[in-house]
Write a protein that holds these residues in place. Structure first.
Motif, PDB file in Angstrom:
ATOM      1  N   UNK A 170      29.303  43.844  29.764  1.00 21.68           N
ATOM      2  CA  UNK A 170      30.017  45.127  29.689  1.00 21.68           C
ATOM      3  C   UNK A 170      30.473  45.597  31.064  1.00 21.68           C
ATOM      4  N   UNK A 171      29.691  45.280  32.122  1.00 21.40           N
ATOM      5  CA  UNK A 171      30.098  45.665  33.477  1.00 21.40           C
ATOM      6  C   UNK A 171      31.415  45.002  33.851  1.00 21.40           C
ATOM      7  N   UNK A 172      31.518  43.708  33.601  1.00 22.97           N
ATOM      8  CA  UNK A 172      32.733  42.981  33.966  1.00 22.97           C
ATOM      9  C   UNK A 172      33.921  43.413  33.122  1.00 22.97           C
ATOM     10  N   UNK A 173      33.690  43.748  31.871  1.00 23.64           N
ATOM     11  CA  UNK A 173      34.782  44.261  31.040  1.00 23.64           C
ATOM     12  C   UNK A 173      35.260  45.603  31.577  1.00 23.64           C
ATOM     13  N   UNK A 174      34.335  46.415  32.074  1.00 26.69           N
ATOM     14  CA  UNK A 174      34.701  47.692  32.666  1.00 26.69           C
ATOM     15  C   UNK A 174      35.542  47.501  33.916  1.00 26.69           C
ATOM     16  N   UNK A 175      35.117  46.546  34.797  1.00 23.33           N
ATOM     17  CA  UNK A 175      35.891  46.280  36.017  1.00 23.33           C
ATOM     18  C   UNK A 175      37.304  45.818  35.679  1.00 23.33           C
ATOM     19  N   UNK A 176      37.427  45.010  34.623  1.00 20.23           N
ATOM     20  CA  UNK A 176      38.747  44.513  34.249  1.00 20.23           C
ATOM     21  C   UNK A 176      39.614  45.618  33.661  1.00 20.23           C
ATOM     22  N   UNK A 177      39.048  46.424  32.762  1.00 21.38           N
ATOM     23  CA  UNK A 177      39.822  47.458  32.090  1.00 21.38           C
ATOM     24  C   UNK A 177      40.186  48.617  33.013  1.00 21.38           C
ATOM     25  N   UNK A 178      39.233  49.026  33.849  1.00 24.95           N
ATOM     26  CA  UNK A 178      39.451  50.202  34.685  1.00 24.95           C
ATOM     27  C   UNK A 178      40.122  49.885  36.005  1.00 24.95           C
ATOM     28  N   UNK A 179      39.810  48.712  36.563  1.00 23.06           N
ATOM     29  CA  UNK A 179      40.308  48.406  37.908  1.00 23.06           C
ATOM     30  C   UNK A 179      41.143  47.124  37.965  1.00 23.06           C
ATOM     31  N   UNK A 180      41.369  46.480  36.809  1.00 21.61           N
ATOM     32  CA  UNK A 180      42.163  45.253  36.753  1.00 21.61           C
ATOM     33  C   UNK A 180      41.611  44.168  37.677  1.00 21.61           C
TER      34      UNK A 180
END
Length: 226
Positions: free
Chosen positions: A60-70
């Motif tokens: 979930x952390x990596x999905x957050x980095x991708x979604x929020x910060x590309x």
């Protein structure tokens, strides 16, 4: 040789190829008893992007980095953060036992021989932390293994990351600035950023952002523990 952590004697059993093929012998500074308390991440169901243990896919952390910060994370680590690692960093960083920097020399050196990058840099200590400890813990952890280049400076935060909860870590503002030496690095070169512990990834993502905004494309990160 004695273990840097507990003082027990270390027995280095050389392999035949190390003796007869003149293969480099990498010294070990941790005994088998201490090593048995480590939880290596290699070969487990880790997150493929950040090596979070037992993630069973992208965490979930990596999905957050991708979604929020590309940002697509490209991180590797050696050991899961557990009580042994916690105690190690307490001795090394909080109590300033700089000799402990070599405890994981063999593990980090072996990893470096399997992974190659054009430029290797690291997360630097802030000025106040450097003055308080008298040494830079991340630099000392890797200095005997990599040809380190300091490309970043870090300003003092409101309080150390270790004293923050998860939400406070994630909301930490940018604390890094690029040094002029960054302009001397070719943009097509691969960059490895080293840190000691990966918790939420916020610190390394801030460092990553400096290189990304400078138009570097091949950016990777590594930490001893995750």
């Amino acid at each position: 040789m004695k273990c840097l952590n507990c003082g027990n004697q270390i027995t280095n059993n050389l392999k035949i190829k190390e003796i007869f093929l003149f293969k480099e012998i990498i010294p070990d500074y941790i005994c088998n008893l201490c090593r048995s308390q480590l939880a290596p991440l290699s070969g487990r169901n880790n997150c493929p992007r950040c090596f979070k243990a037992n993630a069973n896919g992208i965490c979930s952390d990596c999905r957050m980095w991708e979604e929020k910060y590309q940002v697509i994370n490209c991180h590797q680590a050696l050991f899961e953060y557990n009580q042994f690692i916690h105690s190690y960093f307490k001795l090394y960083k909080r109590y300033g036992d700089v000799l402990m920097a070599k405890l994981f020399f063999q593990d980090i050196k072996s990893w470096s021989q399997r992974n190659h990058f054009d430029v290797v840099t690291y997360i630097p200590a802030s000025k106040s932390h450097l003055q308080a400890r008298g040494f830079d813990p991340v630099y000392e952890l890797y200095a005997d293994i990599f040809d380190l280049k300091q490309l970043l400076t870090k300003v003092d935060a409101d309080k150390p990351q270790a004293q923050k909860n998860r939400l406070e870590r994630l909301s930490t503002p940018q604390t890094f600035c690029a040094l002029p030496e960054l302009n001397q690095i070719q943009k097509n070169q691969s960059i490895l950023i080293l840190d000691d512990i990966y918790t939420t990834g916020r610190t390394l993502m801030h460092a990553h952002d400096i290189f990304f905004r400078a138009n570097f494309k091949k950016i990777y990160t590594f930490s001893l523990s995750r």
